[in-house]
Design a protein around this motif. Structure first.
Motif, PDB file in Angstrom:
ATOM      1  N   SER A   1       0.966  -1.351   0.030  1.00 46.34           N
ATOM      2  CA  SER A   1       0.074   0.123   0.117  1.00 46.34           C
ATOM      3  C   SER A   1       0.756   1.030   0.011  1.00 46.34           C
ATOM      4  O   SER A   1       0.581   2.062  -0.668  1.00 46.34           O
ATOM      5  N   LYS A   2       1.971   1.242   1.019  1.00 46.02           N
ATOM      6  CA  LYS A   2       2.784   2.342   0.758  1.00 46.02           C
ATOM      7  C   LYS A   2       3.467   2.827  -0.314  1.00 46.02           C
ATOM      8  O   LYS A   2       3.714   3.818  -0.852  1.00 46.02           O
ATOM      9  N   ALA A   3       3.895   1.547  -1.217  1.00 45.85           N
ATOM     10  CA  ALA A   3       4.494   1.629  -2.427  1.00 45.85           C
ATOM     11  C   ALA A   3       3.638   2.276  -3.421  1.00 45.85           C
ATOM     12  O   ALA A   3       4.012   3.166  -4.321  1.00 45.85           O
ATOM     13  N   VAL A   4       2.342   1.818  -3.549  1.00 47.39           N
ATOM     14  CA  VAL A   4       1.367   2.152  -4.531  1.00 47.39           C
ATOM     15  C   VAL A   4       1.074   3.691  -4.231  1.00 47.39           C
ATOM     16  O   VAL A   4       1.202   4.502  -5.157  1.00 47.39           O
ATOM     17  N   THR A   5       0.966   4.134  -2.925  1.00 49.17           N
ATOM     18  CA  THR A   5       0.575   5.489  -2.577  1.00 49.17           C
ATOM     19  C   THR A   5       1.816   6.391  -3.265  1.00 49.17           C
ATOM     20  O   THR A   5       1.815   7.621  -3.660  1.00 49.17           O
ATOM     21  N   PHE A   6       3.093   5.951  -2.876  1.00 48.74           N
ATOM     22  CA  PHE A   6       4.578   6.585  -3.265  1.00 48.74           C
ATOM     23  C   PHE A   6       4.291   6.654  -4.852  1.00 48.74           C
ATOM     24  O   PHE A   6       4.514   7.873  -5.353  1.00 48.74           O
ATOM     25  N   PHE A   7       4.159   5.727  -5.631  1.00 43.56           N
ATOM     26  CA  PHE A   7       4.213   5.784  -7.205  1.00 43.56           C
ATOM     27  C   PHE A   7       2.953   6.781  -7.672  1.00 43.56           C
ATOM     28  O   PHE A   7       3.234   7.333  -8.534  1.00 43.56           O
ATOM     29  N   VAL A   8       1.902   6.863  -6.683  1.00 40.61           N
ATOM     30  CA  VAL A   8       0.697   7.764  -7.385  1.00 40.61           C
ATOM     31  C   VAL A   8       1.071   9.139  -7.110  1.00 40.61           C
ATOM     32  O   VAL A   8       0.802   9.885  -7.959  1.00 40.61           O
ATOM     33  N   ASP A   9       1.670   9.325  -6.046  1.00 42.14           N
ATOM     34  CA  ASP A   9       2.332  10.551  -5.661  1.00 42.14           C
ATOM     35  C   ASP A   9       3.348  10.945  -6.702  1.00 42.14           C
ATOM     36  O   ASP A   9       3.287  12.222  -7.440  1.00 42.14           O
ATOM     37  N   VAL A  10       4.287  10.200  -7.008  1.00 46.41           N
ATOM     38  CA  VAL A  10       5.276  10.584  -8.204  1.00 46.41           C
ATOM     39  C   VAL A  10       4.451  10.831  -9.461  1.00 46.41           C
ATOM     40  O   VAL A  10       4.740  11.819 -10.227  1.00 46.41           O
ATOM     41  N   MET A  11       3.420  10.145  -9.830  1.00 45.85           N
ATOM     42  CA  MET A  11       2.914  10.157 -11.225  1.00 45.85           C
ATOM     43  C   MET A  11       1.818  11.271 -11.248  1.00 45.85           C
ATOM     44  O   MET A  11       1.681  11.865 -12.405  1.00 45.85           O
ATOM     45  N   THR A  12       1.374  11.795 -10.203  1.00 46.84           N
ATOM     46  CA  THR A  12       0.518  12.879 -10.200  1.00 46.84           C
ATOM     47  C   THR A  12       1.488  14.218 -10.731  1.00 46.84           C
ATOM     48  O   THR A  12       0.974  15.149 -11.452  1.00 46.84           O
ATOM     49  N   GLY A  13       2.951  14.053 -10.558  1.00 48.64           N
ATOM     50  CA  GLY A  13       3.730  15.388 -10.715  1.00 48.64           C
ATOM     51  C   GLY A  13       4.420  14.981 -12.186  1.00 48.64           C
ATOM     52  O   GLY A  13       5.275  15.862 -12.423  1.00 48.64           O
ATOM     53  N   ILE A  14       4.338  14.009 -12.846  1.00 52.41           N
ATOM     54  CA  ILE A  14       4.941  13.728 -13.954  1.00 52.41           C
ATOM     55  C   ILE A  14       4.632  14.516 -15.166  1.00 52.41           C
ATOM     56  O   ILE A  14       3.381  14.857 -15.405  1.00 52.41           O
ATOM     57  N   PRO A  15       5.497  15.170 -15.780  1.00 54.14           N
ATOM     58  CA  PRO A  15       5.272  15.789 -17.050  1.00 54.14           C
ATOM     59  C   PRO A  15       4.582  15.184 -18.126  1.00 54.14           C
ATOM     60  O   PRO A  15       5.032  13.923 -18.399  1.00 54.14           O
ATOM     61  N   SER A  16       3.840  15.755 -19.028  1.00 52.88           N
ATOM     62  CA  SER A  16       3.073  15.085 -19.974  1.00 52.88           C
ATOM     63  C   SER A  16       4.028  14.732 -21.128  1.00 52.88           C
ATOM     64  O   SER A  16       3.760  13.623 -21.571  1.00 52.88           O
ATOM     65  N   ILE A  17       5.247  15.341 -21.226  1.00 52.18           N
ATOM     66  CA  ILE A  17       6.039  14.955 -22.120  1.00 52.18           C
ATOM     67  C   ILE A  17       6.661  13.537 -21.876  1.00 52.18           C
ATOM     68  O   ILE A  17       7.230  12.891 -22.813  1.00 52.18           O
ATOM     69  N   VAL A  18       7.110  13.334 -20.446  1.00 51.93           N
ATOM     70  CA  VAL A  18       7.409  12.136 -20.316  1.00 51.93           C
ATOM     71  C   VAL A  18       6.534  10.883 -20.481  1.00 51.93           C
ATOM     72  O   VAL A  18       7.102   9.904 -20.901  1.00 51.93           O
ATOM     73  N   ALA A  19       5.285  10.999 -20.267  1.00 54.75           N
ATOM     74  CA  ALA A  19       4.239  10.089 -20.474  1.00 54.75           C
ATOM     75  C   ALA A  19       4.356   9.817 -21.996  1.00 54.75           C
ATOM     76  O   ALA A  19       4.403   8.616 -22.554  1.00 54.75           O
ATOM     77  N   GLY A  20       4.492  10.918 -22.886  1.00 53.90           N
ATOM     78  CA  GLY A  20       4.754  10.645 -24.089  1.00 53.90           C
ATOM     79  C   GLY A  20       5.737   9.840 -24.696  1.00 53.90           C
ATOM     80  O   GLY A  20       5.807   8.837 -25.499  1.00 53.90           O
ATOM     81  N   LEU A  21       7.024  10.207 -24.231  1.00 48.68           N
ATOM     82  CA  LEU A  21       8.140   9.583 -24.394  1.00 48.68           C
ATOM     83  C   LEU A  21       8.011   7.880 -24.131  1.00 48.68           C
ATOM     84  O   LEU A  21       8.740   7.097 -24.846  1.00 48.68           O
ATOM     85  N   PHE A  22       7.502   7.830 -23.108  1.00 49.98           N
ATOM     86  CA  PHE A  22       7.470   6.278 -22.633  1.00 49.98           C
ATOM     87  C   PHE A  22       6.660   5.509 -23.526  1.00 49.98           C
ATOM     88  O   PHE A  22       7.217   4.479 -24.003  1.00 49.98           O
ATOM     89  N   ILE A  23       5.408   5.883 -24.134  1.00 54.50           N
ATOM     90  CA  ILE A  23       4.716   5.362 -24.962  1.00 54.50           C
ATOM     91  C   ILE A  23       5.309   5.564 -26.449  1.00 54.50           C
ATOM     92  O   ILE A  23       5.532   4.296 -26.983  1.00 54.50           O
ATOM     93  N   LEU A  24       6.447   6.488 -26.797  1.00 55.82           N
ATOM     94  CA  LEU A  24       6.912   6.415 -27.849  1.00 55.82           C
ATOM     95  C   LEU A  24       8.150   5.329 -27.901  1.00 55.82           C
ATOM     96  O   LEU A  24       8.262   4.808 -29.000  1.00 55.82           O
ATOM     97  N   SER A  25       8.736   5.126 -26.840  1.00 51.60           N
ATOM     98  CA  SER A  25      10.010   4.299 -26.768  1.00 51.60           C
ATOM     99  C   SER A  25       9.268   2.690 -27.124  1.00 51.60           C
ATOM    100  O   SER A  25      10.003   1.886 -27.495  1.00 51.60           O
ATOM    101  N   ILE A  26       7.987   2.567 -26.569  1.00 49.50           N
ATOM    102  CA  ILE A  26       7.510   1.308 -26.805  1.00 49.50           C
ATOM    103  C   ILE A  26       6.968   0.953 -28.528  1.00 49.50           C
ATOM    104  O   ILE A  26       7.298   0.091 -29.048  1.00 49.50           O
TER     105      ILE A  26
END
Length: 352
Positions: free
Chosen positions: A168-193
């Motif tokens: 639960s703590k790990a999931v909460t931590f990663f949700v907090d990290v994803m909340t502030g992720i720049p949109s370009i990073v999400a695009g680059l992640f899918i682009l790499s795939i």
């Protein structure tokens, strides 16, 4: 003894106080003085005289209130004045933005503009529309919602109802990290795939990036709504011998459904204006492409960016960019109104 016998006036604990209209008078005087100072100093920017007027309003409020009511009451009035100044400083840019968008966007916004694509119309030529961009945005945002909303809601249910321990703590931590992720990073992640599998740009790739951005918003909003459900309702259901999963399904979720729906709607409004992931993964298309799983596709934010980039600050493309901006603002406003309506409709009814 009565005052008629003693001849003394009744004592009062209240001292002198400013009249109710005094804040308006101080504000008017501050605006006039701010304009005078700006004119004398040769300041052309309207922002400068507004800041000067706000500063004069706070200082004038303190000085006048301190002389009439005392320093303690003056501090209270200064705090109120600061709140009003901060409110106006936040509202004025918003009103200015909406006014500029509406005044410039209505030039070409009509039924033809909403029901036609760019087709073979060049960016420098008049005509064309945003039908292909509206269709692409609806499909991309809709697919992102179908992915992110169930995952986000189920994750929030786990964190609130079952989450105990390191997972639960790990999931909460990663949700907090994803909340502030720049949109370009999400695009680059899918682009790499996509590059790994040698895939060409298509609409669903943009939906995957938007879903990544949407999920933490849904998780956080749903989590807060579930925490607002009184524990007494859970305990009463469990005391009747109802299993926990059924308690969640029949008691907890219906009680918080209005807030959950509102959170999902606000998350949709948050991703509806994203441009960077769409630019990387979808590329844009001047023709109508109703298949998000094949070929490049257009979206409203990308359409606005491309039209403005090709307009050089004037011309038909410039007008189309503002009209598309007005359409996007209207879309987000409608989503917020729908969210408010659903929240009010699904709010728990209290009997009298």
């Amino acid at each position: 003894m009565s005052t008629a016998i003693t001849g003394k006036r009744p004592s009062t604990l209240r001292g002198a106080s400013l009249p109710k209209w005094s804040p308006y008078a101080i504000a008017a005087g501050s605006v006039a003085l701010g304009l005078g100072i700006s004119a004398a100093a040769g300041l052309d920017s309207s922002i400068q005289w507004v800041l000067i007027a706000g500063l004069l309003f706070v200082l004038g409020t303190y000085v006048i209130a301190a002389r009439v009511e005392g320093r303690r009451q003056a501090k209270d009035r200064v705090a109120t004045a600061l709140v009003w100044v901060a409110f106006l400083l936040a509202v004025v840019p918003l009103v200015s933005l909406v006014w500029s968008t509406v005044s410039r966007g209505v030039k070409v916004l009509d039924f033809y503009f909403l029901t036609h694509s760019m087709g073979l119309v060049a960016d420098s030529e008049p005509g064309g529309g945003i039908y292909h961009a509206i269709l692409g945005s609806l499909e991309q945002v809709g697919l992102a919602t179908l992915i992110a909303a169930p995952i986000g809601v189920l994750t929030a249910i786990y964190l609130v109802e079952y989450g105990r321990g390191k997972l639960s703590k790990a999931v909460t931590f990663f949700v907090d990290v994803m909340t502030g992720i720049p949109s370009i990073v999400a695009g680059l992640f899918i682009l790499s795939i996509m590059l790994m599998f040698d895939m060409q740009p298509f609409g669903f790739a943009g939906s995957l990036a938007l879903a990544i951005l949407m999920m933490p918003v849904v998780v956080r909003s749903t989590e807060e709504m579930l925490k607002l459900v009184p524990n007494e309702l859970r305990e009463a259901s469990l005391a009747l011998g109802i299993p926990k999963w059924r308690t969640i399904l029949k008691v907890v979720i219906p009680t918080s459904l209005g807030g959950i729906t509102t959170g999902i709607m606000l998350a949709i409004a948050r991703i509806a204006g994203e441009t960077a992931p769409v630019l990387l993964l979808v590329w844009g298309n001047s023709l109508i492409n109703s298949n998000p799983f094949e070929g490049a596709q257009q979206s409203l934010p990308l359409y606005i960016y491309q039209q403005y980039a090709n307009s050089a600050g004037s011309g038909a493309a410039y007008d189309r960019a503002w009209a598309a901006s007005l359409t996007l603002i209207a879309f987000v406003m409608i989503l917020n109104l729908v969210a408010r309506g659903i929240a009010r409709w699904k709010a728990p009814k209290t009997g009298r």
